[in-house]
Motif scaffolding. Structure first.
Motif, short mmCIF file in Angstrom:
data_model
loop_
_atom_site.label_atom_id
_atom_site.label_comp_id
_atom_site.label_asym_id
_atom_site.label_seq_id
_atom_site.Cartn_x
_atom_site.Cartn_y
_atom_site.Cartn_z
N ASN A 42 -5.73 -3.85 -5.25
CA ASN A 42 -7.10 -4.06 -4.78
C ASN A 42 -8.16 -3.30 -5.58
O ASN A 42 -9.30 -3.20 -5.16
CB ASN A 42 -7.24 -3.68 -3.30
CG ASN A 42 -6.22 -4.39 -2.45
OD1 ASN A 42 -5.94 -5.56 -2.68
ND2 ASN A 42 -5.63 -3.69 -1.50
N ASN B 25 -11.02 -10.83 4.80
CA ASN B 25 -10.87 -9.42 4.39
C ASN B 25 -9.89 -9.29 3.24
O ASN B 25 -9.03 -8.43 3.24
CB ASN B 25 -10.41 -8.57 5.58
CG ASN B 25 -11.55 -8.30 6.53
OD1 ASN B 25 -12.64 -7.88 6.11
ND2 ASN B 25 -11.34 -8.57 7.80
N GLN C 161 -12.02 -4.39 -5.69
CA GLN C 161 -13.11 -3.82 -6.47
C GLN C 161 -12.74 -3.81 -7.93
O GLN C 161 -11.60 -3.56 -8.30
CB GLN C 161 -13.39 -2.39 -6.00
CG GLN C 161 -14.04 -2.36 -4.62
CD GLN C 161 -14.35 -0.96 -4.17
OE1 GLN C 161 -13.61 -0.01 -4.48
NE2 GLN C 161 -15.44 -0.79 -3.44
N HIS D 112 -10.65 -8.62 -0.12
CA HIS D 112 -11.56 -8.24 -1.20
C HIS D 112 -10.86 -7.33 -2.19
O HIS D 112 -9.73 -6.91 -1.98
CB HIS D 112 -12.78 -7.53 -0.60
CG HIS D 112 -13.58 -8.38 0.33
ND1 HIS D 112 -14.45 -7.86 1.25
CD2 HIS D 112 -13.63 -9.72 0.51
CE1 HIS D 112 -15.02 -8.84 1.94
NE2 HIS D 112 -14.52 -9.98 1.51
N TYR E 213 -18.26 -11.08 7.77
CA TYR E 213 -18.60 -10.50 6.47
C TYR E 213 -19.20 -9.12 6.72
O TYR E 213 -19.76 -8.85 7.78
CB TYR E 213 -19.59 -11.39 5.72
CG TYR E 213 -20.83 -11.73 6.52
CD1 TYR E 213 -21.98 -10.95 6.44
CD2 TYR E 213 -20.84 -12.81 7.40
CE1 TYR E 213 -23.10 -11.25 7.20
CE2 TYR E 213 -21.96 -13.11 8.17
CZ TYR E 213 -23.08 -12.32 8.07
OH TYR E 213 -24.18 -12.61 8.83
N LEU F 155 -17.82 -5.98 -6.53
CA LEU F 155 -17.00 -6.52 -5.44
C LEU F 155 -16.33 -7.81 -5.87
O LEU F 155 -16.97 -8.71 -6.43
CB LEU F 155 -17.87 -6.77 -4.19
CG LEU F 155 -17.12 -7.26 -2.96
CD1 LEU F 155 -16.17 -6.17 -2.44
CD2 LEU F 155 -18.09 -7.68 -1.85
N LEU G 190 -13.74 -11.07 -4.47
CA LEU G 190 -13.43 -11.72 -3.20
C LEU G 190 -12.39 -12.80 -3.41
O LEU G 190 -12.27 -13.36 -4.50
CB LEU G 190 -14.68 -12.38 -2.62
CG LEU G 190 -15.98 -11.58 -2.61
CD1 LEU G 190 -16.93 -12.12 -3.65
CD2 LEU G 190 -16.61 -11.60 -1.25
#
Lengths: 323, 636
Positions: A136, A202, A206, A204, B464, A189, A191
């Motif tokens: 992640n 959820n 980085q 995601h 979100y 970010l 996604l």
């Protein structure tokens, strides 16, 4: 009016957004240019055609008998307005499609290769040849071309960092490639863009673009096996970790814990978030996560840990020291 | 050519009613083959699905109004958007257009029913049972949650256990029967049952659009039936067509699904265009400019739409050259729409425009679809699609097209044609109010979504985080959603009130040109006692009074006059020029379509719970139904 609103909103927004228009990567830059070209054309086309519609309508309302034949015949009007003019615009867009599409896909020699595997619902990240496995969080050197190789061993996901590049799906049974160069340091970010089940929202990650020096330091540290525990509590934590169900799914390199279903935790403390950017990586969040990850991320595949309070504290101390 | 006598002979109303009337009560309800009753049923049933599915959308929008909201669980959210999308496409948009086609296509071409009236009834029952089947899953808490395109492997049993997804897979295959059967019926009706003189070049544009619609259905629907069937075989019998771990292909499903899925978008959209062409011309009080170009455009869209499906798959890793081809085709398909736009503008330019509610909805359509079309061109451009694919930009675009450019024409059609169906006019004031509420609400709801997409918001997220700059726009969008729903409600109220209290419409309240306005409102069971003789593209404008035919002695002309109606017959005419050719008997009431559909429903239900006995019962009902139906047909 609508279009003016867009321009304003687009100009105003983007502060905290993973915006496709406030870009920090070469690929996203190219695409943003395509957007602004199309946006300009769209405004002109919309205004002209809408004006025709409104004028035709207003003229027509004001009279009681059919208007006189125009100087331009209906057929000519239909052909020029509906076919010739749009065809010219479409040819321009076709050329842009092919040239930009090529530029986006052109391979670079000396690109940094990163392997990303879409999981339910997190991202496994590996740097082949450098012995790094993490989750992640993708670190990249600014200015160096990157080639992300994408696949999945479960369902279809889609890897998207709007500020850096367009998206590419991770599809089981095939490896897709995404190429870009980050040209500004920062944290971006990422996604999952393809619906992949319960916690698609959820999933995601980085992307940390940093100077080549910082990147090398990070990479060297990440490649190391985990450090020896430096306190009794940490040692107890390691013992609990490798003997309990934790080790069934998680790896901590340098220990007997070699599970692969969940993220590699060798350097968990160096990561900024847990649960695929669901919560920040703080001791209290991590403690809650270990005790019951589902409370922060309903449906997560990690079951609640059945640990006594002292064991939980020990595991927490151990993981908090894995930098 | 057989001679047709232009005549308006007197006839006995009561005698005709006796021949055509359905039995009263429930038996008549279950056995009717009247295309008008079936058409109304299609429209009413699909609007019930529309309302339910619209309410679901409001729940979704409420959840998204603020960041980190907890109104509904992620499971519920995923189920709701899956059911919303599936319902709107399969159980509202497609059948409601079939409903209008059912009611008006025979009237527009001046005949007494569809070519296969019993098949028509069958097609409705299948639609109804498939809809009930699909919603059973929702009602018992086992709604599918794989999205309306149900991508594999997510929808394989490993990731979607339980019967939830089977309600989707079996339901889609089930409802496909109805669409396919309906398409065959429309094609044969439009080609063979036209009034004498209604040659192809005089066909109302809506009839053309239903023809294109039907041919597209015939070629596209098998693909989704195969996709859903293979998916169900994977799920029920572990065949692994789409399971990569066992050598199957995840992408194969996407190809199959979108090979139907993209034409489908145009399948929905083409009849809407046909409606627009008719309504704009009538309320501009002059013939449509560029009739030929409009028809050619509809046909062109029909063809090109089969070459664009990969634009749903631009980010799946396919090679640049392959995707560039589909990108180009997706750009080119904008041209036929451009042609139609300028033809409509030209029509209004010299026309006498009347601002009645149907025309207002048509104007709303023009302004909304313009934006939907422009964003459609944008997403055809590969690099841009890499960014916005699967983002809220797409959610905005698809609603501008499927809601804006299909639902607005459908509402125009409601205001335009309901007076024909009920004999009463709708309230203009309430109509205008409904339009403005819907139009403003629509744009407030869906425009901000395009900006959200550019700001990186992916679609299908149940929540979100705050701090991403998405909060305000989402809130605005939710407000717009409720406003739009209120506007829709106003039209529903308008329809219910006018049904009792509306002013009588008379046969032709709008001064329109096509044949459905030549008969009374509502039309008699037999539509036309004597079939009109058409000599113009605009019979009611150019042929006054409209001549009607008398029955002749030979088979070609026997059904033309009231004597034909008395024998429950209608004329067959030649495909191109619509010259009298033969006579067709219209079958009476029958329960077989209902029984047959019931058999299929039992079979599908048995597959769902995998009971061999249930399947056997279904097959027996089906077999008896088919054989008895065929037996009776043989007697005719």
């Amino acid at each position: 009016m609508l279009l003016v609103t867009t321009t304003l909103v687009l100009a105003a927004c983007g502060g905290g957004s993973p915006s496709t228009l406030h870009t920090s990567g070469t690929s996203a830059d190219k695409i943003a240019n395509v957007w602004w070209l199309m946006f300009g054309l769209a405004v002109v086309v919309y205004v002209v055609v809408a004006a025709f519609i409104v004028v035709a309508f207003v003229r027509g309302r004001g009279r009681t008998t059919s208007g006189p034949a125009s100087r331009i015949s209906d057929n000519a009007f239909v052909w020029i307005g509906g076919l010739v003019v749009p065809a010219v615009i479409l040819i321009v867009l076709g050329i842009v499609t092919v040239t930009t599409g090529r530029a986006l896909r052109a391979p670079d020699r000396g690109a940094l290769v990163v392997d990303v595997i879409g999981k339910d619902w997190w991202w496994k990240v590996q740097y082949p040849g450098r012995g790094i496995t993490t989750a992640n969080e993708i670190h990249l050197p600014v200015g160096q071309p990157v080639e992300v190789r994408l696949t999945s061993d479960n369902v279809v996901h889609s890897f998207w960092v709007p500020e850096l590049a367009g998206k590419v799906d991770t599809i089981p049974g095939q490896v897709n490639v995404l190429r870009f160069t980050a040209d500004r340091s920062g944290t971006y970010l990422g996604l999952c863009a393809e619906f992949c089940g319960l916690q698609h929202a959820n999933m995601h990650f980085q992307v940390v673009a940093q100077s080549p020096g910082d990147f090398e330091r990070w990479a060297t540290q990440e490649a190391r096996p985990t450090a020896e525990p430096t306190s009794e509590e940490q040692a107890q934590g390691e013992l609990v970790f490798v003997r309990s169900s934790c080790a069934g799914c998680h790896t901590v390199r340098g220990t007997p814990a070699v599970g692969t279903r969940g993220p590699d935790l060798t350097h968990l403390a160096s990561r900024r978030t847990i649960g695929a950017v669901t919560v920040e990586n703080t001791p209290s969040n991590l403690s809650r996560w270990i005790a019951n990850a589902g409370s922060a991320k309903p449906g997560v595949l990690m079951p609640p840990a059945l640990l006594s309070a002292p064991d939980l504290a020990a595991v927490l101390a151990y993981l908090e020291s894995r930098s | 050519m057989a001679t047709i006598t232009a005549d308006a002979p007197g006839y006995d109303d009561d005698r005709l009613e006796e021949v055509w009337e359905d039995e009263p009560g429930i038996p008549g309800f279950l056995t009717t083959v009247d295309h008008k009753r079936i058409g109304v049923r299609y429209i009413v049933t699909s609007f019930i699905f529309f309302a339910v599915s619209g309410l679901m959308a409001l729940v979704l929008r409420t959840q998204l109004a603020t960041s980190n909201a907890g109104l509904i669980s992620p499971t519920t959210y995923n189920e709701l958007f899956t059911v919303h999308g599936t319902t709107m496409i399969f159980l509202f948009n497609t059948p409601v257009l079939a409903g209008f086609g059912n009611y008006f296509l025979p009237l527009m071409i001046g005949t007494r029913d569809m070519a296969f009236p019993r098949l028509n009834a069958f097609s409705y029952w299948i639609f109804l049972f498939a809809g009930i089947f699909f919603f059973t899953g929702f009602a018992i808490g086992h709604a599918p949650s794989g999205g309306w395109f149900a991508y594999t492997p997510l929808t394989d049993r490993a990731y979607s256990p339980g019967v939830n997804l089977d309600f989707w897979g079996l339901g889609v295959a089930f409802v496909g029967i109805s669409t396919t059967v309906g398409a065959v019926n429309f094609i044969v009706t439009a080609i063979k049952l036209r009034a004498p003189g209604l040659s192809l070049n005089r066909l109302p544009v809506f009839v053309w659009s239903m023809l294109v619609f039907s041919f597209m259905v015939l070629f596209a629907v098998p693909a989704v039936t195969v996709a859903a069937s293979l998916l169900e075989m994977d799920r029920l019998f572990h065949t692994s067509f789409f399971v990569p771990a066992h050598g199957g292909s995840a992408l194969l499903y996407q190809h199959l699904f979108w090979f139907w899925g993209h034409p489908e978008v145009y399948i929905l959209f083409i009849p809407a265009l046909g409606m627009m062409s008719m309504i704009i011309a009538v309320f501009s009080r002059r013939p449509l400019s560029g009739y030929v170009w409009i028809v050619v455009s509809l046909i062109a869209i029909g063809f090109i739409s089969f070459g664009v499906w990969i634009h749903h798959m631009f980010v799946t890793g396919l090679p640049l050259l392959a995707t560039a081809f589909f990108s180009a085709a997706s750009l080119v398909i904008a041209l036929p729409s451009g042609v139609q736009y300028f033809a409509w503008i030209a029509t209004m330019w010299r026309g006498v425009v009347q601002l009645k509610t149907p025309m207002l909805f048509a104007l709303g359509f023009l302004l909304i679809f313009l934006l939907g079309g422009i964003t459609g061109v944008m997403v055809s451009v590969l690099p841009f699609d890499y960014q916005v694919e699967d983002s809220y930009f797409i959610v905005s675009h698809l609603h501008y097209v499927l809601n804006g450019a299909v639902v607005f024409p459908i509402f125009a059609a409601l205001y335009y044609w309901i007076p024909k169906m009920t004999g009463r006019l709708l309230s203009e004031r309430l109509g205008h109010l409904s339009f403005w509420t819907m139009f403003i609400g629509f744009n407030v709801a869906f425009f901000p979504m395009s900006i959200l997409g550019l700001l990186g918001m992916p679609r299908r997220v149940y929540t979100y985080p705050s701090g991403l700059g998405w909060d305000t726009l989402n809130f605005i969008s939710t407000v717009g959603g409720f406003m739009f729903a209120f506007g829709v409600l106003l039209t529903f109220v308008n329809i219910l009130v006018s049904h009792r209290r509306g002013r009588p419409a008379g046969p032709d309240p709008w001064g329109a040109d096509s044949l459905e306005w030549a008969t009374s409102s509502p039309p008699p069971d037999y539509n036309f006692a004597a079939i009109p003789i058409v000599a113009s593209r605009h019979p009611l404008w150019d042929q006054r009074p409209l001549p009607v035919a008398a029955s002749g002695p030979d088979a070609a002309t026997a059904a033309l006059g009231p004597e034909g109606a008395e024998r429950r017959t209608t004329p067959f005419t030649t495909g191109l020029r619509a010259e009298p050719e033969s006579t067709m008997t219209i079958p009476g009431e029958t329960a077989f379509p209902f029984v047959l559909a019931l058999g299929i429903a039992v079979l599908v239900g048995a597959l769902l719970v995998t009971t061999a006995l249930g399947a056997l019962v279904g097959v027996v009902i089906l077999g008896v139904g088919v054989l008895r139906w065929a037996w009776r047909t043989g007697e005719h």
